[in-house]
Design an enzyme around this catalytic site. Structure first.
Site, PDB file in Angstrom:
ATOM      1  N   GLU A   1      14.936  16.878 -18.273  1.00 27.31           N
ATOM      2  CA  GLU A   1      14.143  15.761 -17.768  1.00 27.31           C
ATOM      3  C   GLU A   1      15.024  14.893 -16.886  1.00 27.31           C
ATOM      4  O   GLU A   1      16.232  15.132 -16.766  1.00 27.31           O
ATOM      5  CB  GLU A   1      13.497  14.979 -18.913  1.00 27.31           C
ATOM      6  CG  GLU A   1      14.434  14.531 -19.993  1.00 27.31           C
ATOM      7  CD  GLU A   1      13.703  13.869 -21.169  1.00 27.31           C
ATOM      8  OE1 GLU A   1      13.958  12.690 -21.406  1.00 27.31           O
ATOM      9  OE2 GLU A   1      12.885  14.526 -21.837  1.00 27.31           O
TER      10      GLU A   1
ATOM     11  N   HIS B   1      20.973   2.248 -15.352  1.00 32.21           N
ATOM     12  CA  HIS B   1      21.869   2.027 -14.240  1.00 32.21           C
ATOM     13  C   HIS B   1      23.067   2.969 -14.352  1.00 32.21           C
ATOM     14  O   HIS B   1      23.565   3.481 -13.387  1.00 32.21           O
ATOM     15  CB  HIS B   1      22.379   0.604 -14.405  1.00 32.21           C
ATOM     16  CG  HIS B   1      22.550  -0.133 -13.136  1.00 32.21           C
ATOM     17  ND1 HIS B   1      21.566  -0.216 -12.195  1.00 32.21           N
ATOM     18  CD2 HIS B   1      23.593  -0.848 -12.668  1.00 32.21           C
ATOM     19  CE1 HIS B   1      22.002  -0.950 -11.202  1.00 32.21           C
ATOM     20  NE2 HIS B   1      23.226  -1.346 -11.462  1.00 32.21           N
TER      21      HIS B   1
END
Lengths: 380, 289
Positions: free
Chosen positions: B210, B248
């Site tokens: 994924e 991030h």
């Protein structure tokens, strides 16, 4: 969990990192008062969980308290990337001699916290990583020993040539590491870490992201959460124990498991539709969770069909079926519902649904195709 | 054969009397897994379902029953300690199902387990199932049958979907492994690929990835350099909004965003057939078998 810049500054300051004076204002009047107290030139910064504040007009310099008031009045009330600005930070505008970047993240690849430092601060570090990766120094940290003094000093020497500044930066790096661990962060960065013309090293802007999994043992960090800074539907989902991300389409999706939820969105797109959301009801679902999920999905006026895709494992299909039946009694749902479920207690679920006048499908592709058709107003 | 667990697996369940632990222990026993012990502090001396002896510590359980594998179902505040305890007790293979373990805990647990010479699967994973032999974790037993395909995945229910579709086409599996989606975990795609390569009964491998991070890209390179067996892949998250699910962190470090396109490209560049839909995995597997 995201926290605001002013909250991150407070955490760093509590760990000894030198940060400039400054206060948060929620009104233009307050901003003026703070600017008067600080004296001289100030900077007004929108406190919002979105990047690109400067470009959006959320950061302004003011020469006088009157100007601070005007800027604050404009910034408070604006929206940045869809999020309303409810607070501004008012801080002295520092004279800057140099800008560096220092940050620490938990890195998937090294399986450890990793420091990154660069002389190129004040800009987007991802930009630096992409265009000039050699400008970034990295240092993995063994959490059993923490950031060792020689590692901190070595990183500092790559930032500054002046020995006084090297020592100051080494100390800041160790304080940043302590703040990172104490707050249960997944990321803590100072960007920029500046030097002033008289040689001081200071943290001008700070960002800390908290690992949600830490919150059970850090109530003081949980208390920093600002629900007004998040989309209301996402707040409601979190409180109901669901993971929800709003998208732009019209097929409302309700799925168990993040991977299957993403694959369902992909399949909606594949068959020509557009998903309205990502929603993972998680494992061990109870009927109440499904009711909450339906409430959140139907509060989006753009939704034209609701698609359930459940592969029962730890999630029991009968729980989901009961939730759907209960929800349709409690809430007025005027869009069609397509239900696909298979796995644990599937037969029981089908029985429950059929008694309530619903039909259930077992194949994922067929269910998605049907939902896309209905969203387009084709067929029945 | 199979990888990591088989008919010689002797399982101790940590958290056997809890809600999830007891439910899934029953399911595992029903499947044929040899559950030899349970651990719940304070309940030592009792028995689970009148059969399985319960101990206060993993160390006692291992000494008394010769358990070599552990399944952990304890809540997140106790999960790190449960992993430390299992490794200290000499358990070879530790499967942590618990979701919500703080990542900083995992930065300490992982090196500890490696130093003990044990293997960890998870946390936040569905566990694994060696078809017809043993299952450890929460994967439903009826969705697959013995066969020639090895499967490794970062997700839970998406894995069920794919193996169920394979079963529908008459294709079974050697072992299905869910490695979990947490940033720091014990067993990687590459560990599983290496084990499948060494397993004579596995004739093809399915890898389900994924978005986020670069584990799939690393796995793709590993496949082209080290695997003689055919590999088929699927990546979930092609329509996911950028910057939401992945932190991030991964993005900065790799200088890339970990997008589905990037991962699909890496698969294709390294000879891995990529399915457009979960359903298409079936056709691709039929082609390579």
């Amino acid at each position: 969990m995201n926290i605001h810049e002013y909250q991150a500054r407070d955490i760093l300051s509590a760990h000894g990192v030198p940060v400039p004076d400054g206060e948060v204002a929620t009104t233009a009047d307050e901003a003026e008062r703070i600017a008067r107290r600080l004296g001289g030139k100030v900077v007004i910064k929108a406190q919002v969980h979105a990047g690109g504040r400067g470009k959006a007009g959320g950061v302004k310099l003011a020469d006088t308290p009157q100007e601070a008031r005007e800027h604050a009045g404009r910034i408070l009330g604006m929206e940045i990337k869809g999020l309303p600005v409810l607070r501004v930070l008012v801080a002295p505008a520092e004279d800057i001699a140099s800008e560096a970047y220092v940050g620490i993240i938990v890195d998937r690849a090294s399986k450890a916290p990793v420091f990154m430092v660069s002389r190129e601060g004040g800009v987007d570090i991802e930009e630096v990583a992409a265009t000039n990766p050699n400008a970034i120094r990295r240092q993995p940290v063994d959490p059993r020993y923490g950031l060792l003094p020689h590692q901190a000093y070595s990183l500092a020497t790559s930032l500054y040539d002046d020995v006084r500044q090297q020592r100051a930066a080494a100390k800041i790096l160790q304080q940043l590491y302590a703040a990172f661990v104490d707050s249960g962060a997944s990321l803590a960065e100072i960007n920029p870490l500046v030097t002033t013309p008289d040689g001081e090293v200071k943290a001008l802007d700070a960002k800390i992201n908290i690992d949600e999994n830490e919150l059970f043992r850090k109530p003081e960090v949980e208390a920093l959460r600002d629900p007004s800074a998040e989309a209301p539907s996402e707040v409601a989902a979190r409180e109901a124990g669901l993971t929800f991300i709003k998208l732009e389409g019209d097929v409302g999706c309700c799925v168990n498991g993040a991977g299957l939820a993403m694959a369902t969105m992909d399949l909606v797109k594949y068959y020509g539709g557009d998903p309205a959301n990502f929603l993972d009801i998680g494992g061990s679902s109870n009927p109440e969770k499904v009711v909450n999920a339906l409430r959140i999905i139907t509060s989006d006026p753009g939704v034209r069909v609701i698609l359930f895709n459940i592969f029962g494992g730890i999630t029991r299909c009968d729980d989901v079926a009961n939730g759907i039946v209960t929800a349709t009694r409690q809430i007025n749902i005027d869009v069609p519902i397509v239900i696909r479920l298979t796995g644990t207690n599937e037969e029981l679920a089908v029985q429950i649904l059929e008694q309530a006048g619903f039909s259930a499908m077992t194949d994922m592709d067929e269910a998605v195709k049907r939902a896309v058709h209905l969203a387009k107003g084709e067929g029945k | 054969m199979s990888i990591f667990i088989d008919e010689n697996t002797r399982l101790v369940v940590q958290g056997i009397t809890g809600r999830d632990g007891s439910f899934h222990t029953r399911q595992m026993m029903e499947y044929g897994t040899e559950v030899v012990a349970g651990v719940t502090p304070g309940k030592g001396g009792q028995r689970f379902e009148d059969r399985v002896p319960i101990f206060d510590t993993v160390e006692q359980a291992v000494r008394e029953t010769g358990a070599n594998t552990s399944a952990i179902y304890v809540p997140p505040p106790f999960a790190a300690n449960a992993m430390f305890e299992a490794a200290d007790a000499g358990v070879d293979f530790i499967v942590c199902i618990t979701e919500g373990v703080p990542v900083l805990d995992m930065t300490r647990v992982r090196p500890f387990i490696l130093e003990k010479g044990a293997r960890l699967l998870g946390p936040n994973c569905p566990g694994l199932l060696s078809a017809g032999k043993s299952k450890v974790g929460i994967i439903p037993g009826n969705i697959t049958q013995p066969g020639p395909v090895g499967l490794v995945s970062r997700s839970g229910t998406l894995t069920y979907e794919v193996v169920y579709k394979l079963k529908g086409a008459g294709i079974g599996t050697t072992t299905c492994v869910g490695i979990g989606g947490d940033p720091i975990n014990g067993t990687s795609f590459i560990d599983c690929l290496a084990a499948f390569e060494a397993d004579p009964e596995t004739r093809a491998v399915v890898i389900i990835g994924e978005i986020g991070g670069s584990d799939e890209q690393d796995a793709a390179r590993y496949v082209s350099e080290n695997l003689s067996k055919p590999v088929v892949g699927f990546i979930a998250g092609q329509t996911a909004p950028p910057g939401r699910r992945m932190g991030h962190a991964g993005a900065i470090i790799s200088g890339s965003a970990g997008t589905a396109e990037e991962k699909i490209q890496a698969f294709q560049d390294n000879g891995i057939g990529v399915a457009k839909r979960p359903l298409d995995v079936v056709g691709l597997v039929q082609d390579v078998l």
